[in-house]
Design an enzyme around this catalytic site. Structure first.
Site, PDB file in Angstrom:
ATOM      1  N   GLU A  25       0.829  -1.213   0.000  1.00  0.00           N
ATOM      2  CA  GLU A  25       0.000   0.000   0.000  1.00  0.00           C
ATOM      3  C   GLU A  25       0.861   1.260   0.000  1.00  0.00           C
ATOM      4  O   GLU A  25       2.065   1.208   0.197  1.00  0.00           O
ATOM      5  CB  GLU A  25      -0.911   0.041   1.234  1.00  0.00           C
ATOM      6  CG  GLU A  25      -2.290  -0.561   1.027  1.00  0.00           C
ATOM      7  CD  GLU A  25      -3.203   0.318   0.184  1.00  0.00           C
ATOM      8  OE1 GLU A  25      -2.733   1.368  -0.323  1.00  0.00           O
ATOM      9  OE2 GLU A  25      -4.371  -0.047   0.010  1.00  0.00           O
ATOM     10  N   ARG A 111      -7.507   0.332  12.839  1.00  0.00           N
ATOM     11  CA  ARG A 111      -6.223   0.903  12.434  1.00  0.00           C
ATOM     12  C   ARG A 111      -6.477   1.999  11.407  1.00  0.00           C
ATOM     13  O   ARG A 111      -7.549   2.063  10.794  1.00  0.00           O
ATOM     14  CB  ARG A 111      -5.289  -0.149  11.832  1.00  0.00           C
ATOM     15  CG  ARG A 111      -5.771  -0.760  10.519  1.00  0.00           C
ATOM     16  CD  ARG A 111      -4.670  -1.567   9.860  1.00  0.00           C
ATOM     17  NE  ARG A 111      -5.103  -2.286   8.671  1.00  0.00           N
ATOM     18  CZ  ARG A 111      -5.215  -1.769   7.451  1.00  0.00           C
ATOM     19  NH1 ARG A 111      -4.959  -0.488   7.246  1.00  0.00           N
ATOM     20  NH2 ARG A 111      -5.596  -2.517   6.429  1.00  0.00           N
ATOM     21  N   ASN A 113      -5.843   3.614   7.755  1.00  0.00           N
ATOM     22  CA  ASN A 113      -5.683   2.997   6.440  1.00  0.00           C
ATOM     23  C   ASN A 113      -5.077   3.997   5.461  1.00  0.00           C
ATOM     24  O   ASN A 113      -3.951   4.446   5.652  1.00  0.00           O
ATOM     25  CB  ASN A 113      -7.034   2.456   5.947  1.00  0.00           C
ATOM     26  CG  ASN A 113      -6.883   1.528   4.754  1.00  0.00           C
ATOM     27  OD1 ASN A 113      -6.003   0.673   4.752  1.00  0.00           O
ATOM     28  ND2 ASN A 113      -7.722   1.683   3.750  1.00  0.00           N
ATOM     29  N   ASP A 131     -10.383  -6.458  10.889  1.00  0.00           N
ATOM     30  CA  ASP A 131     -11.077  -7.626  10.348  1.00  0.00           C
ATOM     31  C   ASP A 131     -12.135  -7.144   9.361  1.00  0.00           C
ATOM     32  O   ASP A 131     -13.239  -6.751   9.745  1.00  0.00           O
ATOM     33  CB  ASP A 131     -11.720  -8.421  11.481  1.00  0.00           C
ATOM     34  CG  ASP A 131     -12.402  -9.689  10.981  1.00  0.00           C
ATOM     35  OD1 ASP A 131     -12.370  -9.951   9.760  1.00  0.00           O
ATOM     36  OD2 ASP A 131     -12.983 -10.413  11.815  1.00  0.00           O
ATOM     37  N   ASN A 162     -10.680   4.900   1.803  1.00  0.00           N
ATOM     38  CA  ASN A 162      -9.655   4.818   0.767  1.00  0.00           C
ATOM     39  C   ASN A 162      -9.790   6.010  -0.189  1.00  0.00           C
ATOM     40  O   ASN A 162     -10.641   6.886  -0.016  1.00  0.00           O
ATOM     41  CB  ASN A 162      -9.792   3.503  -0.025  1.00  0.00           C
ATOM     42  CG  ASN A 162      -8.646   2.549   0.259  1.00  0.00           C
ATOM     43  OD1 ASN A 162      -7.487   2.951   0.253  1.00  0.00           O
ATOM     44  ND2 ASN A 162      -8.970   1.299   0.519  1.00  0.00           N
ATOM     45  N   ASP A 214     -10.036   1.455  -4.671  1.00  0.00           N
ATOM     46  CA  ASP A 214      -9.015   1.402  -3.622  1.00  0.00           C
ATOM     47  C   ASP A 214      -8.271   2.742  -3.583  1.00  0.00           C
ATOM     48  O   ASP A 214      -8.890   3.790  -3.564  1.00  0.00           O
ATOM     49  CB  ASP A 214      -8.079   0.215  -3.866  1.00  0.00           C
ATOM     50  CG  ASP A 214      -7.521  -0.365  -2.574  1.00  0.00           C
ATOM     51  OD1 ASP A 214      -6.995   0.410  -1.753  1.00  0.00           O
ATOM     52  OD2 ASP A 214      -7.587  -1.593  -2.395  1.00  0.00           O
TER      53      ASP A 214
END
Length: 303
Positions: A25, A111, A113, A131, A162, A214
């Site tokens: 990423e 978290r 991203n 998850d 994203n 994404d």
């Protein structure tokens, strides 16, 4: 929106390196070093590729790292598991890490991203559930600046934040949600003086297209490039939301793209190996290609 356009094929004969990322990423180009950086989230790793020599370096982080952006005071600002950090990567392979901020209240198992800076140097990043199989829109988008610290949630009810990007003039903000339950890209009018997005509207609904939205990049024409995860495509949308170009990449799950190189005409694309066939040499690969357009340089954090 369904396109019958024939995708471009830009041949990439081999991965840029032999590195295979579980979840590659956040590629970025650091012009003053002539180098590319990107992360492997699940491996807790930062990678560096020297643009001239091809030499590769790596650093191990203490926790998962979702995104990087250059810091004007040297090093990087990063979104990680427990907050936003200032990172200094040492030549001996060690990292000096200072946590700058963390959300006041955050669910367990979250978290940061995707993240990057607006044109004024404020850092933006969003949270998500680690998850992804849990279909709960628990994520929030935050703004961080040296002057004001971390904001309250600016945008909420996100599954997998994203696609952050800003138009060249900074007055339009882009955001996507990659989760199968969403698959939307939004645009906002953006107050450049105060760093406030407003007038949220759907830019593209990718449920009608191949792949999930994404990470993204911006070119000098104000067109928005986004990785179509699960479809092996990079899509280019005009400012009006029209799909005007598709590029086939050899990885099924591209994650994020970034313009760089001396002329900002090279595109780095990271990808995911997790869940892919172990014999697939492209799964988790990081590639460089030249799409024939010039990108818009990313802004460093105003430290």
């Amino acid at each position: 929106m369904v396109s019958t356009q024939t995708p471009d094929i830009i041949r990439v004969t081999a991965p840029q390196t032999t590195i295979r990322c579980g979840v590659g990423e956040s590629p970025i180009w650091v012009a003053k070093e002539g180098a590319w950086y990107w992360v492997d989230i699940t491996a807790k790793t930062i990678w560096r590729l020297d643009g001239s020599s091809g030499a590769v370096s790596r650093w191990q982080t203490a926790e998962m790292i979702g995104c990087l952006a250059p810091h004007s005071d040297a090093g990087f600002i990063a979104g990680m598991e427990s907050g936003i950090f200032h990172l200094h990567l040492k030549s001996d392979g060690n990292i000096q890490a200072k946590r700058l901020a963390a959300p006041i209240a955050s669910d367990v198992g979250m978290r940061f991203n995707d993240g990057r800076c607006d044109r004024q140097g404020r850092f933006w990043s969003g949270t998500m559930l680690i998850d992804m199989s849990e279909p709960r829109a628990a994520g929030h988008l935050y703004r961080y600046s040296k002057e004001h610290g971390i904001s309250a949630p600016i945008i909420s009810n996100l599954f997998v934040q994203n696609g952050l990007a800003w138009s060249p003039d900074g007055r339009t903000m882009y955001l996507s949600d990659s989760h199968p339950n969403s698959q939307l890209i939004w645009t906002f009018d953006y107050d450049t003086d105060h760093g406030v997005p407003h007038n949220q509207r759907v830019f593209v609904d990718m449920k009608t297209m191949a792949g999930r939205p994404d990470g993204a990049a911006m070119d000098v024409d104000g067109c928005y490039w986004i990785c179509a995860n699960d479809a092996g495509l990079i899509l280019r949308f005009t400012p009006e939301g029209k799909l005007d170009r598709q590029i086939i990449v050899p990885m099924k799950k591209p994650t994020m793209c970034c313009f760089g190189g001396d002329k900002l005409d090279t595109l780095m694309v990271a990808s995911i190996a997790a869940g892919q066939a172990p014999e697939d040499p492209w799964a988790g690969a990081t590639i460089l290609l030249q799409p024939g357009v010039q990108g818009y340089a990313e802004t460093a954090f105003a430290g």
